[in-house]
Design a protein around this motif. Structure first.
Motif, PDB file in Angstrom:
ATOM      1  N   PRO A 195       0.800  -1.239   0.000  1.00  0.00           N
ATOM      2  CA  PRO A 195       0.000   0.000   0.000  1.00  0.00           C
ATOM      3  C   PRO A 195       0.827   1.281   0.000  1.00  0.00           C
ATOM      4  O   PRO A 195       0.435   2.259  -0.652  1.00  0.00           O
ATOM      5  CB  PRO A 195      -0.838  -0.129   1.282  1.00  0.00           C
ATOM      6  N   ILE A 196       1.960   1.312   0.691  1.00  0.00           N
ATOM      7  CA  ILE A 196       2.735   2.550   0.725  1.00  0.00           C
ATOM      8  C   ILE A 196       3.389   2.819  -0.632  1.00  0.00           C
ATOM      9  O   ILE A 196       3.521   3.967  -1.056  1.00  0.00           O
ATOM     10  CB  ILE A 196       3.796   2.527   1.860  1.00  0.00           C
ATOM     11  N   VAL A 197       3.768   1.758  -1.335  1.00  0.00           N
ATOM     12  CA  VAL A 197       4.326   1.921  -2.678  1.00  0.00           C
ATOM     13  C   VAL A 197       3.238   2.371  -3.636  1.00  0.00           C
ATOM     14  O   VAL A 197       3.431   3.294  -4.445  1.00  0.00           O
ATOM     15  CB  VAL A 197       4.981   0.613  -3.170  1.00  0.00           C
ATOM     16  N   GLN A 198       2.086   1.758  -3.530  1.00  0.00           N
ATOM     17  CA  GLN A 198       0.970   2.143  -4.382  1.00  0.00           C
ATOM     18  C   GLN A 198       0.571   3.597  -4.139  1.00  0.00           C
ATOM     19  O   GLN A 198       0.222   4.331  -5.075  1.00  0.00           O
ATOM     20  CB  GLN A 198      -0.225   1.218  -4.136  1.00  0.00           C
ATOM     21  N   ALA A 199       0.659   4.037  -2.884  1.00  0.00           N
ATOM     22  CA  ALA A 199       0.347   5.435  -2.574  1.00  0.00           C
ATOM     23  C   ALA A 199       1.305   6.380  -3.280  1.00  0.00           C
ATOM     24  O   ALA A 199       0.901   7.429  -3.799  1.00  0.00           O
ATOM     25  CB  ALA A 199       0.406   5.650  -1.068  1.00  0.00           C
ATOM     26  N   GLY A 200       2.585   5.995  -3.320  1.00  0.00           N
ATOM     27  CA  GLY A 200       3.563   6.812  -4.027  1.00  0.00           C
ATOM     28  C   GLY A 200       3.337   6.820  -5.526  1.00  0.00           C
ATOM     29  O   GLY A 200       3.451   7.868  -6.183  1.00  0.00           O
ATOM     30  N   LEU A 201       3.018   5.657  -6.080  1.00  0.00           N
ATOM     31  CA  LEU A 201       2.749   5.571  -7.514  1.00  0.00           C
ATOM     32  C   LEU A 201       1.545   6.427  -7.894  1.00  0.00           C
ATOM     33  O   LEU A 201       1.547   7.092  -8.939  1.00  0.00           O
ATOM     34  CB  LEU A 201       2.523   4.113  -7.918  1.00  0.00           C
ATOM     35  N   ASP A 202       0.538   6.428  -7.032  1.00  0.00           N
ATOM     36  CA  ASP A 202      -0.659   7.241  -7.297  1.00  0.00           C
ATOM     37  C   ASP A 202      -0.341   8.728  -7.312  1.00  0.00           C
ATOM     38  O   ASP A 202      -1.077   9.519  -7.914  1.00  0.00           O
ATOM     39  CB  ASP A 202      -1.739   6.953  -6.245  1.00  0.00           C
ATOM     40  N   LEU A 203       0.750   9.107  -6.650  1.00  0.00           N
ATOM     41  CA  LEU A 203       1.161  10.513  -6.605  1.00  0.00           C
ATOM     42  C   LEU A 203       2.231  10.833  -7.649  1.00  0.00           C
ATOM     43  O   LEU A 203       2.894  11.871  -7.580  1.00  0.00           O
ATOM     44  CB  LEU A 203       1.678  10.855  -5.199  1.00  0.00           C
ATOM     45  N   TYR A 242       5.560  12.880   1.737  1.00  0.00           N
ATOM     46  CA  TYR A 242       5.477  11.890   2.813  1.00  0.00           C
ATOM     47  C   TYR A 242       4.081  11.902   3.440  1.00  0.00           C
ATOM     48  O   TYR A 242       3.469  10.841   3.664  1.00  0.00           O
ATOM     49  CB  TYR A 242       6.477  12.228   3.923  1.00  0.00           C
ATOM     50  N   ILE A 243       3.590  13.091   3.752  1.00  0.00           N
ATOM     51  CA  ILE A 243       2.294  13.203   4.419  1.00  0.00           C
ATOM     52  C   ILE A 243       1.176  12.676   3.541  1.00  0.00           C
ATOM     53  O   ILE A 243       0.303  11.917   4.001  1.00  0.00           O
ATOM     54  CB  ILE A 243       2.032  14.671   4.834  1.00  0.00           C
ATOM     55  N   GLU A 244       1.181  13.034   2.255  1.00  0.00           N
ATOM     56  CA  GLU A 244       0.113  12.562   1.359  1.00  0.00           C
ATOM     57  C   GLU A 244       0.153  11.046   1.218  1.00  0.00           C
ATOM     58  O   GLU A 244      -0.897  10.399   1.185  1.00  0.00           O
ATOM     59  CB  GLU A 244       0.232  13.244   0.000  1.00  0.00           C
ATOM     60  N   MET A 245       1.360  10.478   1.119  1.00  0.00           N
ATOM     61  CA  MET A 245       1.476   9.026   1.015  1.00  0.00           C
ATOM     62  C   MET A 245       0.953   8.344   2.275  1.00  0.00           C
ATOM     63  O   MET A 245       0.189   7.372   2.213  1.00  0.00           O
ATOM     64  CB  MET A 245       2.929   8.618   0.777  1.00  0.00           C
ATOM     65  N   LEU A 246       1.353   8.865   3.444  1.00  0.00           N
ATOM     66  CA  LEU A 246       0.950   8.238   4.695  1.00  0.00           C
ATOM     67  C   LEU A 246      -0.535   8.434   4.995  1.00  0.00           C
ATOM     68  O   LEU A 246      -1.185   7.544   5.561  1.00  0.00           O
ATOM     69  CB  LEU A 246       1.802   8.765   5.838  1.00  0.00           C
ATOM     70  N   LYS A 247      -1.086   9.576   4.619  1.00  0.00           N
ATOM     71  CA  LYS A 247      -2.511   9.814   4.835  1.00  0.00           C
ATOM     72  C   LYS A 247      -3.359   8.722   4.195  1.00  0.00           C
ATOM     73  O   LYS A 247      -4.393   8.316   4.741  1.00  0.00           O
ATOM     74  CB  LYS A 247      -2.927  11.174   4.287  1.00  0.00           C
ATOM     75  N   SER A 248      -2.907   8.262   3.027  1.00  0.00           N
ATOM     76  CA  SER A 248      -3.718   7.288   2.294  1.00  0.00           C
ATOM     77  C   SER A 248      -3.814   5.946   3.020  1.00  0.00           C
ATOM     78  O   SER A 248      -4.724   5.161   2.758  1.00  0.00           O
ATOM     79  CB  SER A 248      -3.150   7.080   0.895  1.00  0.00           C
ATOM     80  N   ILE A 249      -2.864   5.682   3.927  1.00  0.00           N
ATOM     81  CA  ILE A 249      -2.944   4.405   4.663  1.00  0.00           C
ATOM     82  C   ILE A 249      -3.142   4.601   6.156  1.00  0.00           C
ATOM     83  O   ILE A 249      -3.535   3.654   6.847  1.00  0.00           O
ATOM     84  CB  ILE A 249      -1.670   3.558   4.442  1.00  0.00           C
ATOM     85  N   LEU A 250      -2.899   5.820   6.676  1.00  0.00           N
ATOM     86  CA  LEU A 250      -2.984   6.042   8.118  1.00  0.00           C
ATOM     87  C   LEU A 250      -4.381   6.392   8.593  1.00  0.00           C
ATOM     88  O   LEU A 250      -4.796   6.006   9.680  1.00  0.00           O
ATOM     89  CB  LEU A 250      -2.057   7.186   8.522  1.00  0.00           C
ATOM     90  N   ILE A 251      -5.104   7.171   7.790  1.00  0.00           N
ATOM     91  CA  ILE A 251      -6.349   7.769   8.279  1.00  0.00           C
ATOM     92  C   ILE A 251      -7.542   7.278   7.469  1.00  0.00           C
ATOM     93  O   ILE A 251      -7.476   7.277   6.248  1.00  0.00           O
ATOM     94  CB  ILE A 251      -6.249   9.320   8.225  1.00  0.00           C
TER      95      ILE A 251
END
Length: 355
Positions: free
Chosen positions: A288-296, A346-355
């Motif tokens: 998920p964290i890699v996918q979050a980066g790819l989405d950005l 960093y924040i945008e990537m983490l938001k997608s899996i943290l909150i």
């Protein structure tokens, strides 16, 4: 959540202070003090072991998985080509100059800013552990390796290193192999003995030509290079021993121990690894964290350089502001907007899996 603009400004000021304090590997006590002072002033409880500092989010829940946010505060010694004072933080044309600014001060204070931003959030799906660690530049045993047992169970890690905020989803491991080919001493004029150098040549040629059956999709083949050789005491004595050293860059296709066994099975020289600690590392592109980066709009790649990822036993992503090409260079620098953009990403990537 604390105001992000204020946090970013304060963290850049912290980086300037860290630059002004010499923090060579094994000599990081004063930068550890400064980091501890800054975090404590934010009302966060810190833990310290040696020159390593770590802390957890306010509403830590042992029933939730934990993400490690890690970077290092030690530096190499300054390149002799410096024309600036390496310990004077200079801002010029949007660049912050100084030893450790790029490797890895920018990533360190960016991850700390992100940790503090999420620190008091009550709705996190993961715990956060921030760790500022020592001895990364020498892969020392008193760095991150020394606190992993204290930190507790981890789910995955983001390791802050300069990657231009691209996603390093794998990293080569490193083994240094010491080899010794044996022979029998004799007088060169009488053609006596068994020349250990000739015995070594056969094994050296094996290192030069051998291709491991499995190749990494990111790195291709494992590379092996003989880098040091030592034999003989005088011109008329056939040497009984020839020692040589091999630099082996291991990929995610093999474990270090597997590579060492293959080497031993194929050469006649005695071979031993100085250490198998620096393992190849990787994280699934589907994580998920890699996918979050790819989405950005980020891209994945395999990193040829070694970091504290090599000492972690959990999936890890190497990611940070700055450019690896600037690491260890004279007049090292990082762009201030790289830090600001890095924090936001960093924040945008983490938001997608943290909150």
């Amino acid at each position: 959540m604390e105001d992000l603009q204020t946090l970013t400004h304060e963290s850049i000021e912290l980086l300037k202070q860290l630059i002004s304090i010499p923090s060579f590997s094994k000599e990081e006590e004063e930068t550890a003090d400064k980091i501890a002072e800054y975090i404590t002033a934010k009302g966060v409880l810190i833990h310290r072991k040696g020159n390593n500092i770590w802390c957890y989010n306010e509403h830590f829940d042992k029933n939730k998985p934990t993400i490690l946010l890690n970077s290092h505060h030690d530096t190499v010694k300054p390149n002799p080509g410096y024309t600036n004072d390496p310990f004077e933080p200079i801002v010029e044309n949007g660049k912050l100059y100084g030893l450790g600014s790029n490797d890895a001060g920018g990533a360190l204070i960016s991850l700390l800013t992100v940790f503090l931003y999420f620190y008091d959030c009550r709705t996190l799906k993961y715990n956060l552990c921030f760790a500022a660690t020592a001895e990364e530049e020498i892969s020392g045993k008193n760095g991150i390796e020394s606190i992993l047992g204290d930190i507790g169970e981890l789910d995955f890690a983001i390791v802050g290193e300069p990657t231009l905020m691209q996603l390093a989803i794998a990293e080569r491991g490193l083994m240094v192999i010491d080899c010794e080919a044996m022979g029998k001493a004799g007088h060169a004029a009488r053609n006596e003995g068994e020349n250990a150098i000739y015995n070594a040549i056969a094994d050296i040629n094996w290192f030069k030509s051998y291709k491991f059956p499995k190749e990494s999709s990111l790195f291709g083949p494992i590379s092996m290079n003989v880098t040091i050789i030592e034999a003989g005491s005088q011109h008329n004595v056939v040497p009984a021993s020839c020692k040589f050293t091999v630099d082996v860059r291991v990929t995610d296709a093999y474990r270090n121990e597997e590579v060492l066994e293959i080497i031993k099975a194929n050469i006649k020289s005695n071979a031993s690894a100085r250490s198998t600690r620096l393992k190849p590392s990787s994280i699934s592109p589907e994580h998920p964290i890699v996918q979050a980066g790819l989405d950005l709009g980020r891209k994945t790649y395999g990193s040829p350089t070694t970091s504290d990822q090599a000492l972690l036993d959990v999936p890890s992503l190497k990611l940070g502001p700055g450019d690896s090409a600037r690491s260890h260079m004279a007049n090292e620098y990082i762009y201030l907007d790289e830090i600001e953009d890095g924090i936001n990403l960093y924040i945008e990537m983490l938001k997608s899996i943290l909150i």
